[in-house]
Design a protein around this motif. Structure first.
Motif, PDB file in Angstrom:
ATOM      1  N   LEU A  72       0.936  -1.722  -0.058  1.00  0.00           N
ATOM      2  CA  LEU A  72       0.688   0.271   0.034  1.00  0.00           C
ATOM      3  C   LEU A  72       0.544   1.080  -0.084  1.00  0.00           C
ATOM      4  O   LEU A  72       0.128   2.562  -0.686  1.00  0.00           O
ATOM      5  N   LEU A  73       2.161   1.320   0.371  1.00  0.00           N
ATOM      6  CA  LEU A  73       2.997   2.499   0.365  1.00  0.00           C
ATOM      7  C   LEU A  73       3.188   3.281  -0.876  1.00  0.00           C
ATOM      8  O   LEU A  73       3.040   4.498  -0.444  1.00  0.00           O
ATOM      9  N   SER A  74       3.646   2.727  -1.762  1.00  0.00           N
ATOM     10  CA  SER A  74       3.720   3.361  -3.216  1.00  0.00           C
ATOM     11  C   SER A  74       1.989   3.707  -3.208  1.00  0.00           C
ATOM     12  O   SER A  74       2.061   5.521  -4.333  1.00  0.00           O
ATOM     13  N   LEU A  75       0.816   3.413  -3.510  1.00  0.00           N
ATOM     14  CA  LEU A  75      -0.379   4.433  -3.340  1.00  0.00           C
ATOM     15  C   LEU A  75      -0.463   5.118  -3.086  1.00  0.00           C
ATOM     16  O   LEU A  75      -1.298   6.839  -3.034  1.00  0.00           O
ATOM     17  N   ILE A  76      -0.120   4.765  -1.242  1.00  0.00           N
ATOM     18  CA  ILE A  76      -0.775   6.824  -0.194  1.00  0.00           C
ATOM     19  C   ILE A  76       0.700   7.200  -0.693  1.00  0.00           C
ATOM     20  O   ILE A  76       0.257   8.929  -0.794  1.00  0.00           O
ATOM     21  N   GLY A  77       2.295   6.845  -0.996  1.00  0.00           N
ATOM     22  CA  GLY A  77       2.636   7.913  -1.735  1.00  0.00           C
ATOM     23  C   GLY A  77       2.281   8.784  -2.886  1.00  0.00           C
ATOM     24  O   GLY A  77       2.384  10.236  -3.086  1.00  0.00           O
ATOM     25  N   MET A  78       1.860   7.776  -4.033  1.00  0.00           N
ATOM     26  CA  MET A  78       0.823   8.909  -5.052  1.00  0.00           C
ATOM     27  C   MET A  78      -0.060   9.501  -4.864  1.00  0.00           C
ATOM     28  O   MET A  78      -0.364  10.980  -5.071  1.00  0.00           O
ATOM     29  N   GLY A  79      -0.669   9.265  -3.106  1.00  0.00           N
ATOM     30  CA  GLY A  79      -2.182  10.243  -2.768  1.00  0.00           C
ATOM     31  C   GLY A  79      -1.050  11.332  -2.667  1.00  0.00           C
ATOM     32  O   GLY A  79      -2.029  12.110  -2.112  1.00  0.00           O
ATOM     33  N   VAL A  80      -0.236  11.699  -1.709  1.00  0.00           N
ATOM     34  CA  VAL A  80       0.667  12.315  -0.692  1.00  0.00           C
ATOM     35  C   VAL A  80       0.757  13.300  -2.071  1.00  0.00           C
ATOM     36  O   VAL A  80       0.644  14.475  -1.926  1.00  0.00           O
ATOM     37  N   ASP A  81       1.741  12.363  -3.254  1.00  0.00           N
ATOM     38  CA  ASP A  81       1.723  13.826  -3.858  1.00  0.00           C
ATOM     39  C   ASP A  81       0.567  14.543  -5.087  1.00  0.00           C
ATOM     40  O   ASP A  81       1.563  15.332  -4.522  1.00  0.00           O
ATOM     41  N   GLN A  82      -0.138  13.440  -4.580  1.00  0.00           N
ATOM     42  CA  GLN A  82      -1.034  14.317  -5.837  1.00  0.00           C
ATOM     43  C   GLN A  82      -2.009  15.488  -4.489  1.00  0.00           C
ATOM     44  O   GLN A  82      -2.439  16.841  -4.927  1.00  0.00           O
ATOM     45  N   TRP A  83      -1.925  16.032  -3.133  1.00  0.00           N
ATOM     46  CA  TRP A  83      -2.573  16.297  -2.579  1.00  0.00           C
ATOM     47  C   TRP A  83      -1.417  17.418  -2.090  1.00  0.00           C
ATOM     48  O   TRP A  83      -2.048  18.688  -1.874  1.00  0.00           O
ATOM     49  N   ILE A  84       0.043  16.816  -2.216  1.00  0.00           N
ATOM     50  CA  ILE A  84       0.831  18.180  -1.548  1.00  0.00           C
ATOM     51  C   ILE A  84       0.972  19.037  -3.142  1.00  0.00           C
ATOM     52  O   ILE A  84       1.060  20.327  -3.005  1.00  0.00           O
ATOM     53  N   GLY A  85       0.962  18.454  -3.972  1.00  0.00           N
ATOM     54  CA  GLY A  85       0.320  19.464  -5.727  1.00  0.00           C
ATOM     55  C   GLY A  85       1.923  18.589  -6.416  1.00  0.00           C
ATOM     56  O   GLY A  85       2.420  19.494  -7.266  1.00  0.00           O
ATOM     57  N   GLY A  86       1.579  17.459  -6.191  1.00  0.00           N
ATOM     58  CA  GLY A  86       2.009  16.883  -8.263  1.00  0.00           C
ATOM     59  C   GLY A  86       3.282  16.102  -7.500  1.00  0.00           C
ATOM     60  O   GLY A  86       3.739  16.101  -6.128  1.00  0.00           O
ATOM     61  N   ARG A  87       4.254  15.789  -8.250  1.00  0.00           N
ATOM     62  CA  ARG A  87       5.237  15.303  -7.339  1.00  0.00           C
ATOM     63  C   ARG A  87       6.499  15.767  -7.054  1.00  0.00           C
ATOM     64  O   ARG A  87       6.617  17.118  -8.116  1.00  0.00           O
ATOM     65  N   PRO A  88       7.479  15.480  -6.367  1.00  0.00           N
ATOM     66  CA  PRO A  88       8.619  16.248  -6.274  1.00  0.00           C
ATOM     67  C   PRO A  88       9.420  16.674  -7.680  1.00  0.00           C
ATOM     68  O   PRO A  88       9.435  15.862  -8.685  1.00  0.00           O
ATOM     69  N   PRO A  89       9.987  18.352  -7.855  1.00  0.00           N
ATOM     70  CA  PRO A  89      10.386  18.660  -8.702  1.00  0.00           C
ATOM     71  C   PRO A  89      11.804  17.157  -9.708  1.00  0.00           C
ATOM     72  O   PRO A  89      11.819  17.101 -10.522  1.00  0.00           O
ATOM     73  N   ASN A  90      12.554  16.889  -8.083  1.00  0.00           N
ATOM     74  CA  ASN A  90      13.389  15.982  -9.013  1.00  0.00           C
ATOM     75  C   ASN A  90      13.918  14.936  -7.927  1.00  0.00           C
ATOM     76  O   ASN A  90      13.045  14.298  -6.788  1.00  0.00           O
ATOM     77  N   LEU A  91      14.359  13.328  -9.050  1.00  0.00           N
ATOM     78  CA  LEU A  91      14.502  12.040  -7.798  1.00  0.00           C
ATOM     79  C   LEU A  91      14.717  12.236  -6.526  1.00  0.00           C
ATOM     80  O   LEU A  91      14.210  11.541  -5.664  1.00  0.00           O
ATOM     81  N   ARG A  92      15.465  12.897  -6.246  1.00  0.00           N
ATOM     82  CA  ARG A  92      16.096  13.242  -4.576  1.00  0.00           C
ATOM     83  C   ARG A  92      15.381  13.551  -3.551  1.00  0.00           C
ATOM     84  O   ARG A  92      15.362  13.528  -2.815  1.00  0.00           O
ATOM     85  N   ASP A  93      14.717  14.767  -4.351  1.00  0.00           N
ATOM     86  CA  ASP A  93      13.830  15.230  -3.008  1.00  0.00           C
ATOM     87  C   ASP A  93      12.436  14.500  -3.530  1.00  0.00           C
ATOM     88  O   ASP A  93      11.432  13.881  -2.493  1.00  0.00           O
ATOM     89  N   LYS A  94      11.667  13.535  -3.825  1.00  0.00           N
ATOM     90  CA  LYS A  94      11.053  12.110  -4.263  1.00  0.00           C
ATOM     91  C   LYS A  94      11.122  10.811  -3.038  1.00  0.00           C
ATOM     92  O   LYS A  94      10.717  10.941  -2.870  1.00  0.00           O
ATOM     93  N   MET A  95      12.439  10.942  -3.560  1.00  0.00           N
ATOM     94  CA  MET A  95      13.337   9.446  -2.412  1.00  0.00           C
ATOM     95  C   MET A  95      13.386  10.481  -0.566  1.00  0.00           C
ATOM     96  O   MET A  95      12.305   9.435   0.151  1.00  0.00           O
ATOM     97  N   ILE A  96      13.279  11.436  -0.592  1.00  0.00           N
ATOM     98  CA  ILE A  96      13.763  11.885   0.468  1.00  0.00           C
ATOM     99  C   ILE A  96      12.043  11.263   0.648  1.00  0.00           C
ATOM    100  O   ILE A  96      11.654  11.591   2.059  1.00  0.00           O
TER     101      ILE A  96
END
Length: 159
Positions: free
Chosen positions: A69-93
């Protein structure tokens, strides 16, 4: 000309993830078991037991399986916050921190429930960094990495 609606791609990705939860549950459950056996084998080396006697519990399979369920929750949080983080490092953090907190919460809740029935397979009371013997805060880097591993395990692969 194909029409694409805003958020359509993300919705399709979420639907695919939901459809794959049973298979991803099994993948994460098995991966968690393997990680635990490897980790406890390393603990045996630290105790000068060179037999590498790793261990786990059948009860851990569904707990690790919830990692699906983690990546599904991660996708939901990304959408809630406003899209994907600007780069891979920020997304990983961002995702690593989120997953670490969620894993700690799941470990605490499942451990409390199992303990109330007298069947909790772990007890961290001997660790200085324990919380009620149910979680170890010094495991934060391990859960950070495990969450990101589960995200990769459940990621859609191109054919």
């Amino acid at each position: 000309m194909k029409m694409v609606f805003p958020g359509h791609t993300k919705t399709m990705e979420a639907m695919r993830k939901i459809k794959n939860i049973p298979a991803d549950f099994v993948k994460c459950g098995i991966a968690g078991w393997c990680l635990e056996v490897i980790f406890t084998s390393v603990e045996s080396i630290m105790a000068h037991d060179w037999r590498l006697m790793g261990r786990t519990s059948l009860l851990m399979f569904p707990i690790y399986g919830c990692g699906a369920l983690l990546s599904l929750i991660g996708m939901g949080v990304d959408q809630w916050i406003g899209g994907r983080p600007p780069n891979l490092r920020d997304k990983m953090i961002r995702h690593g921190m989120l997953y670490m907190v969620l894993i700690f919460a799941a470990e605490y809740i499942s451990g409390a429930w199992l303990r109330s029935r007298g069947i909790c397979p772990w007890d961290y009371s001997q660790s200085q960094a324990n919380v009620n013997g149910l979680i170890r805060l010094d495991f934060a880097p391990l859960w950070f990495a495990t969450g990101l591993l589960f995200e990769q395990i459940t990621k859609k692969r191109s054919k």
